[in-house]
Design an enzyme around this catalytic site. Sequence first.
Site, short mmCIF file in Angstrom:
data_model
loop_
_atom_site.label_atom_id
_atom_site.label_comp_id
_atom_site.label_asym_id
_atom_site.label_seq_id
_atom_site.Cartn_x
_atom_site.Cartn_y
_atom_site.Cartn_z
N GLY A 33 2.03 2.44 10.75
CA GLY A 33 2.98 3.54 10.59
C GLY A 33 3.65 3.97 11.89
O GLY A 33 4.28 5.02 11.95
N SER B 180 3.04 -1.90 10.44
CA SER B 180 4.48 -1.95 10.71
C SER B 180 5.10 -3.32 10.45
O SER B 180 6.06 -3.70 11.12
CB SER B 180 4.78 -1.47 12.14
OG SER B 180 4.38 -0.12 12.30
N LYS C 89 0.09 4.24 -0.38
CA LYS C 89 -0.60 5.43 0.16
C LYS C 89 -0.32 6.63 -0.78
O LYS C 89 -0.20 6.45 -1.97
CB LYS C 89 -0.16 5.69 1.61
CG LYS C 89 -0.31 4.43 2.47
CD LYS C 89 -0.22 4.69 3.92
CE LYS C 89 -0.39 3.36 4.66
NZ LYS C 89 -0.42 3.51 6.12
N HIS D 183 -9.70 1.08 4.72
CA HIS D 183 -8.46 1.34 5.45
C HIS D 183 -8.75 2.32 6.59
O HIS D 183 -9.57 3.21 6.44
CB HIS D 183 -7.40 1.91 4.49
CG HIS D 183 -6.04 1.95 5.10
ND1 HIS D 183 -5.66 2.92 6.00
CD2 HIS D 183 -4.99 1.10 4.99
CE1 HIS D 183 -4.43 2.67 6.40
NE2 HIS D 183 -3.99 1.58 5.81
N GLU E 176 -7.24 4.80 7.61
CA GLU E 176 -7.06 6.22 7.26
C GLU E 176 -8.30 6.74 6.53
O GLU E 176 -8.68 7.90 6.71
CB GLU E 176 -5.79 6.39 6.42
CG GLU E 176 -4.54 6.19 7.28
CD GLU E 176 -3.33 5.61 6.55
OE1 GLU E 176 -3.30 5.63 5.32
OE2 GLU E 176 -2.41 5.12 7.26
N ASN F 201 0.86 -1.18 0.00
CA ASN F 201 0.00 0.00 0.00
C ASN F 201 0.90 1.23 0.00
O ASN F 201 1.45 1.59 1.03
CB ASN F 201 -0.89 -0.04 1.26
CG ASN F 201 -1.76 1.20 1.40
OD1 ASN F 201 -1.86 2.01 0.47
ND2 ASN F 201 -2.40 1.34 2.55
N GLU G 248 -5.71 -4.83 10.46
CA GLU G 248 -4.69 -3.80 10.70
C GLU G 248 -5.01 -3.04 11.99
O GLU G 248 -5.80 -2.09 11.96
CB GLU G 248 -4.65 -2.80 9.54
CG GLU G 248 -4.32 -3.41 8.20
CD GLU G 248 -3.74 -2.38 7.24
OE1 GLU G 248 -2.64 -2.62 6.74
OE2 GLU G 248 -4.36 -1.32 7.05
P1 PGA Z 1 2.53 0.37 7.65
O1 PGA Z 1 1.09 0.58 6.95
O2 PGA Z 1 3.09 -0.92 7.14
O3 PGA Z 1 3.35 1.57 7.20
O4 PGA Z 1 2.31 0.36 9.11
C1 PGA Z 1 0.24 -0.50 6.72
C2 PGA Z 1 -1.05 0.01 6.12
O5 PGA Z 1 -1.52 1.07 6.55
O6 PGA Z 1 -1.63 -0.62 5.22
#
Ligand code: PGA
Length: 253
Positions: free
Chosen positions: A176, A216, A11, A98, A100, A9, A170
């Site tokens: 993140g 992460s 983003k 997601h 976000e 992803n 997640e």
């Molecule tokens: P990350 O993001 O691996 O940077 O924690 C995962 C995601 O949001 O899909």
Amino acid sequence: MRKKIVAGNWKMNLSLEEGQRLTSEILHQYANVINKQVSVVLNPPFPHLYPVKNLIGETQGIFLGAQNCSDKESGAFTGEVSAKILASFGVSHVILGHSERREYFKEGDALLATKVNQALAHDLTPIFCCGESLQTREEGNHISVVRAQLTASLFHLSAEEFSKVVIAYEPIWAIGTGKTATADQAQEMHQALRAHIAATYGKELAESISILYGGSANPGNAKELFAKPDVDGGLIGGASLKAGDFLEIICSF
Ligand code: PGA
């Protein structure tokens, strides 16, 4: 055998040129990967999709995914991109729900259910994200909250439709932040979600659904996570922006 999947992803990162360079590096390194049992999905920003698709070409095992789609079929919805448009040029997957999108764009369960319907209507595989906040985990309600997210946005589907969905667990506190859920925490949730699916759709269907872990994940922890029986791969954010790290994760099965 459930499908093993590693999805990147990106983003809202990378210029077009950087995205093309990353794709080329991934493809170059992927050519040397011996175990091609893992499906790889690249989910770049919308404008990168078509150029990335052209780079992927006929490469077996690498798929193209969007990070979102509209809940509407078509029409006067300025700025939106429909599942129909995505499917028309070879996009095969779409990340939906997601955290976000849920947090910053206020996407709720009912809207996500409609987006899932749109994706399935156009033969896109939804990578449906779910996960709890830190507070919810600390209160000990994480399993019931995440189960409820599945019920609200997916359990209206027929068994045939549900069988096409990929789930990505997640935990919000791990995205993140550099704080990964432990492999045991991931396994506990994945097992609980599979049992939840089994209670409605039956054990056989539940056993066929790929449940990915995200938050992460990196080359240092992927092996331990993927070794768990109910963890079928990963949805990778930050570490998917570096070809070497992403490939190491792909090779962690
Ligand atoms: P990350 O993001 O691996 O940077 O924690 C995962 C995601 O949001 O899909």
